[in-house]
Design a protein around this motif. Structure first.
Motif, PDB file in Angstrom:
ATOM      1  N   SER A 147       0.831  -1.211   0.000  1.00 40.86           N
ATOM      2  CA  SER A 147       0.000   0.000   0.000  1.00 40.86           C
ATOM      3  C   SER A 147       0.861   1.254   0.000  1.00 40.86           C
ATOM      4  N   GLY A 148       1.901   1.253   0.807  1.00 41.01           N
ATOM      5  CA  GLY A 148       2.815   2.389   0.830  1.00 41.01           C
ATOM      6  C   GLY A 148       3.524   2.577  -0.493  1.00 41.01           C
ATOM      7  N   TYR A 149       3.946   1.466  -1.104  1.00 39.24           N
ATOM      8  CA  TYR A 149       4.597   1.538  -2.413  1.00 39.24           C
ATOM      9  C   TYR A 149       3.644   2.093  -3.466  1.00 39.24           C
ATOM     10  N   ALA A 150       2.403   1.619  -3.482  1.00 38.78           N
ATOM     11  CA  ALA A 150       1.425   2.091  -4.467  1.00 38.78           C
ATOM     12  C   ALA A 150       1.125   3.578  -4.255  1.00 38.78           C
ATOM     13  N   ALA A 151       0.994   3.992  -3.005  1.00 43.15           N
ATOM     14  CA  ALA A 151       0.734   5.406  -2.723  1.00 43.15           C
ATOM     15  C   ALA A 151       1.927   6.274  -3.145  1.00 43.15           C
ATOM     16  N   TRP A 152       3.138   5.803  -2.867  1.00 47.38           N
ATOM     17  CA  TRP A 152       4.329   6.577  -3.224  1.00 47.38           C
ATOM     18  C   TRP A 152       4.477   6.712  -4.738  1.00 47.38           C
ATOM     19  N   THR A 153       4.275   5.628  -5.478  1.00 47.65           N
ATOM     20  CA  THR A 153       4.411   5.712  -6.923  1.00 47.65           C
ATOM     21  C   THR A 153       3.316   6.580  -7.532  1.00 47.65           C
ATOM     22  N   THR A 154       2.140   6.559  -6.962  1.00 44.16           N
ATOM     23  CA  THR A 154       1.075   7.434  -7.443  1.00 44.16           C
ATOM     24  C   THR A 154       1.421   8.894  -7.176  1.00 44.16           C
ATOM     25  N   TYR A 155       1.929   9.176  -5.975  1.00 41.12           N
ATOM     26  CA  TYR A 155       2.307  10.545  -5.615  1.00 41.12           C
ATOM     27  C   TYR A 155       3.433  11.063  -6.505  1.00 41.12           C
ATOM     28  N   THR A 156       4.473  10.262  -6.697  1.00 41.75           N
ATOM     29  CA  THR A 156       5.586  10.728  -7.513  1.00 41.75           C
ATOM     30  C   THR A 156       5.181  10.841  -8.979  1.00 41.75           C
ATOM     31  N   MET A 171       2.178  11.756 -10.047  1.00 43.35           N
ATOM     32  CA  MET A 171       1.400  12.996 -10.162  1.00 43.35           C
ATOM     33  C   MET A 171       2.317  14.207 -10.052  1.00 43.35           C
ATOM     34  N   ARG A 172       3.282  14.134  -9.171  1.00 39.50           N
ATOM     35  CA  ARG A 172       4.190  15.263  -8.989  1.00 39.50           C
ATOM     36  C   ARG A 172       5.075  15.458 -10.210  1.00 39.50           C
ATOM     37  N   GLY A 173       5.467  14.366 -10.853  1.00 41.70           N
ATOM     38  CA  GLY A 173       6.353  14.449 -12.007  1.00 41.70           C
ATOM     39  C   GLY A 173       5.630  14.684 -13.320  1.00 41.70           C
ATOM     40  N   GLY A 174       4.328  14.770 -13.292  1.00 41.52           N
ATOM     41  CA  GLY A 174       3.583  15.025 -14.507  1.00 41.52           C
ATOM     42  C   GLY A 174       3.383  13.794 -15.368  1.00 41.52           C
ATOM     43  N   TYR A 175       3.420  12.613 -14.770  1.00 41.35           N
ATOM     44  CA  TYR A 175       3.214  11.353 -15.494  1.00 41.35           C
ATOM     45  C   TYR A 175       4.151  11.224 -16.676  1.00 41.35           C
ATOM     46  N   GLN A 176       5.411  11.011 -16.378  1.00 44.00           N
ATOM     47  CA  GLN A 176       6.425  10.846 -17.413  1.00 44.00           C
ATOM     48  C   GLN A 176       6.463   9.387 -17.851  1.00 44.00           C
ATOM     49  N   ASP A 177       7.027   9.148 -19.036  1.00 39.75           N
ATOM     50  CA  ASP A 177       7.156   7.765 -19.489  1.00 39.75           C
ATOM     51  C   ASP A 177       8.382   7.121 -18.843  1.00 39.75           C
ATOM     52  N   ALA A 178       8.716   5.904 -19.255  1.00 37.73           N
ATOM     53  CA  ALA A 178       9.800   5.153 -18.619  1.00 37.73           C
ATOM     54  C   ALA A 178      11.157   5.832 -18.800  1.00 37.73           C
TER      55      ALA A 178
END
Length: 174
Positions: free
Chosen positions: A128-137, A139-146
């Motif tokens: 849950s923490g991993y999923a929340a962190w990746t979602t937060y980063t 959104m903060r990064g503007g949804y960049q590709d790989a």
């Protein structure tokens, strides 16, 4: 053909809820069978408390799914009154199914290997923490590709790109 989607959803929900109910009964019965007959020495007050603590989320989610998604039928003609919520929905429902399935695994492992297998439950909050962190980063990064390149909002077609490159008709976006 009236209400075909409602009937399909009701049938799908009924099938999945029945499968989940049978799986729950089988897994919990197997736990108590193994603990009571084979591993009798490991059946203690602590073991029962751990079982109640770690199996209660799965049982509560099972009850929640039953209340939310079990179809209700009209008693007079058997028609579907309410199909219930979709059990294959994305998002929170999907996460709740993950918790149910992971609980099944933890209960089975605890039945066979003992009380130390309940530590497998620690994976759920970590995930849950991993999923929340990746979602937060994300959104903060503007949804960049790989590769770290930001994705544009509206992609142009090949034809539009060629025309703009030639200097011909330029497309104006509003």
């Amino acid at each position: 053909m009236a209400q075909k989607a409602t009937k399909t959803l009701a049938a799908s929900n009924t099938k999945r809820l029945n499968q989940t109910l049978y799986a729950t009964l089988a897994i919990h019965s197997l736990f108590w069978f193994l603990r009571a007959l084979i591993f009798r020495s490991s059946l203690s007050r602590k073991s029962i408390l751990l079982y109640l603590l770690f199996s209660s989320p799965q049982l509560l989610l099972q009850l929640y799914f039953e209340r939310l998604s079990r179809p209700t039928l009209n008693s007079e003609n058997g028609a579907v009154k309410r199909a219930g919520e979709d059990l294959d929905a994305k998002g929170l429902t999907e996460y709740m199914w993950d918790v149910v399935y992971w609980s099944y695994g933890c209960i089975m492992m605890a039945a066979v290997f003992g009380d130390y297998a309940w530590w497998l439950w620690a994976v759920i909050p970590v995930y849950s923490g991993y999923a929340a962190w990746t979602t937060y980063t994300g959104m903060r990064g503007g949804y960049q590709d790989a590769a770290g390149v930001p994705q544009p909002g509206a992609a142009t077609s090949k034809r539009q790109a060629k025309m703009e490159k030639r200097g011909g008709q330029k497309v104006q976006y509003r």
